[in-house]
Design a protein around this motif. Structure first.
Motif, PDB file in Angstrom:
ATOM      1  N   UNK A  74      38.033 101.739 132.193  1.00 40.95           N
ATOM      2  CA  UNK A  74      39.425 102.183 132.281  1.00 40.95           C
ATOM      3  C   UNK A  74      40.019 101.830 133.647  1.00 40.95           C
ATOM      4  N   UNK A  75      39.257 102.031 134.704  1.00 43.07           N
ATOM      5  CA  UNK A  75      39.721 101.783 136.075  1.00 43.07           C
ATOM      6  C   UNK A  75      40.157 100.332 136.261  1.00 43.07           C
ATOM      7  N   UNK A  76      39.452  99.409 135.609  1.00 49.44           N
ATOM      8  CA  UNK A  76      39.750  97.995 135.747  1.00 49.44           C
ATOM      9  C   UNK A  76      40.745  97.498 134.695  1.00 49.44           C
ATOM     10  N   UNK A  77      41.364  98.434 133.986  1.00 45.78           N
ATOM     11  CA  UNK A  77      42.386  98.123 132.985  1.00 45.78           C
ATOM     12  C   UNK A  77      41.893  97.212 131.869  1.00 45.78           C
ATOM     13  N   UNK A  78      40.603  97.281 131.577  1.00 47.22           N
ATOM     14  CA  UNK A  78      40.043  96.511 130.462  1.00 47.22           C
ATOM     15  C   UNK A  78      40.336  97.242 129.155  1.00 47.22           C
ATOM     16  N   UNK A  79      40.291  96.514 128.056  1.00 44.56           N
ATOM     17  CA  UNK A  79      40.539  97.142 126.757  1.00 44.56           C
ATOM     18  C   UNK A  79      39.252  97.588 126.086  1.00 44.56           C
ATOM     19  N   UNK A  80      38.114  97.212 126.680  1.00 44.84           N
ATOM     20  CA  UNK A  80      36.835  97.598 126.101  1.00 44.84           C
ATOM     21  C   UNK A  80      35.684  96.925 126.809  1.00 44.84           C
ATOM     22  N   UNK A  81      34.557  96.915 126.109  1.00 44.11           N
ATOM     23  CA  UNK A  81      33.329  96.383 126.677  1.00 44.11           C
ATOM     24  C   UNK A  81      32.676  95.445 125.661  1.00 44.11           C
ATOM     25  N   UNK A  82      31.998  94.421 126.155  1.00 46.03           N
ATOM     26  CA  UNK A  82      31.269  93.477 125.317  1.00 46.03           C
ATOM     27  C   UNK A  82      29.820  93.522 125.782  1.00 46.03           C
ATOM     28  N   UNK A  83      28.953  94.072 124.932  1.00 47.78           N
ATOM     29  CA  UNK A  83      27.553  94.253 125.320  1.00 47.78           C
ATOM     30  C   UNK A  83      26.614  93.825 124.192  1.00 47.78           C
ATOM     31  N   UNK A  84      25.364  93.668 124.537  1.00 47.69           N
ATOM     32  CA  UNK A  84      24.337  93.363 123.543  1.00 47.69           C
ATOM     33  C   UNK A  84      24.205  94.550 122.577  1.00 47.69           C
ATOM     34  N   UNK A  85      23.930  94.232 121.329  1.00 50.53           N
ATOM     35  CA  UNK A  85      23.733  95.291 120.335  1.00 50.53           C
ATOM     36  C   UNK A  85      22.437  96.067 120.587  1.00 50.53           C
ATOM     37  N   UNK A  86      21.478  95.448 121.266  1.00 48.94           N
ATOM     38  CA  UNK A  86      20.147  96.036 121.402  1.00 48.94           C
ATOM     39  C   UNK A  86      20.144  97.420 122.061  1.00 48.94           C
ATOM     40  N   UNK A  87      20.790  97.613 123.211  1.00 52.34           N
ATOM     41  CA  UNK A  87      20.755  98.940 123.828  1.00 52.34           C
ATOM     42  C   UNK A  87      21.885  99.868 123.375  1.00 52.34           C
ATOM     43  N   UNK A  88      22.777  99.356 122.547  1.00 47.76           N
ATOM     44  CA  UNK A  88      23.952 100.140 122.168  1.00 47.76           C
ATOM     45  C   UNK A  88      23.580 101.334 121.291  1.00 47.76           C
ATOM     46  N   UNK A  89      24.299 102.436 121.497  1.00 49.17           N
ATOM     47  CA  UNK A  89      24.087 103.651 120.712  1.00 49.17           C
ATOM     48  C   UNK A  89      25.415 104.152 120.153  1.00 49.17           C
ATOM     49  N   UNK A  90      25.324 105.006 119.165  1.00 45.04           N
ATOM     50  CA  UNK A  90      26.522 105.633 118.596  1.00 45.04           C
ATOM     51  C   UNK A  90      27.230 106.465 119.662  1.00 45.04           C
ATOM     52  N   UNK A  91      26.452 107.093 120.528  1.00 41.97           N
ATOM     53  CA  UNK A  91      27.023 107.894 121.611  1.00 41.97           C
ATOM     54  C   UNK A  91      27.914 107.037 122.511  1.00 41.97           C
ATOM     55  N   UNK A  92      27.455 105.838 122.838  1.00 39.76           N
ATOM     56  CA  UNK A  92      28.244 104.944 123.674  1.00 39.76           C
ATOM     57  C   UNK A  92      29.545 104.556 122.975  1.00 39.76           C
ATOM     58  N   UNK A  93      29.437 104.153 121.728  1.00 40.44           N
ATOM     59  CA  UNK A  93      30.637 103.748 120.985  1.00 40.44           C
ATOM     60  C   UNK A  93      31.614 104.900 120.854  1.00 40.44           C
ATOM     61  N   UNK A  94      31.121 106.078 120.536  1.00 39.85           N
ATOM     62  CA  UNK A  94      32.006 107.240 120.417  1.00 39.85           C
ATOM     63  C   UNK A  94      32.727 107.542 121.724  1.00 39.85           C
TER      64      UNK A  94
END
Length: 77
Positions: A12-32
């Protein structure tokens, strides 16, 4: 949880619209956490059916793959 909040705030601080990351470490908690702040989550590179299903079940906004026909068929199912 603290690190996820840090990522959200930094995004948010860098005015980005989101994040692009590997699916491997991603969790539902992060997406939520990102979705609660109106941010998107893009996951890369989901080439296997298992990886695609994980990304879909997590609720990713975008999925990068080298097998778009397979991903489309999974979405349609």
């Amino acid at each position: 949880k603290g690190y996820i909040n840090h990522l959200v705030e930094k995004t948010k601080k860098h005015s980005a619209i989101g994040i692009n990351i590997s699916y491997k470490p991603c969790t539902k908690e992060l997406i939520n956490a990102f979705h609660k702040k109106g941010l998107i989550v893009s996951l890369y590179t989901c080439n296997s059916e298992k990886a695609m299903l994980k990304a879909l079940n997590l609720g990713a906004d975008n999925i990068t793959t080298r097998n778009p026909k397979k991903l489309k068929s999974l979405i349609e199912e």
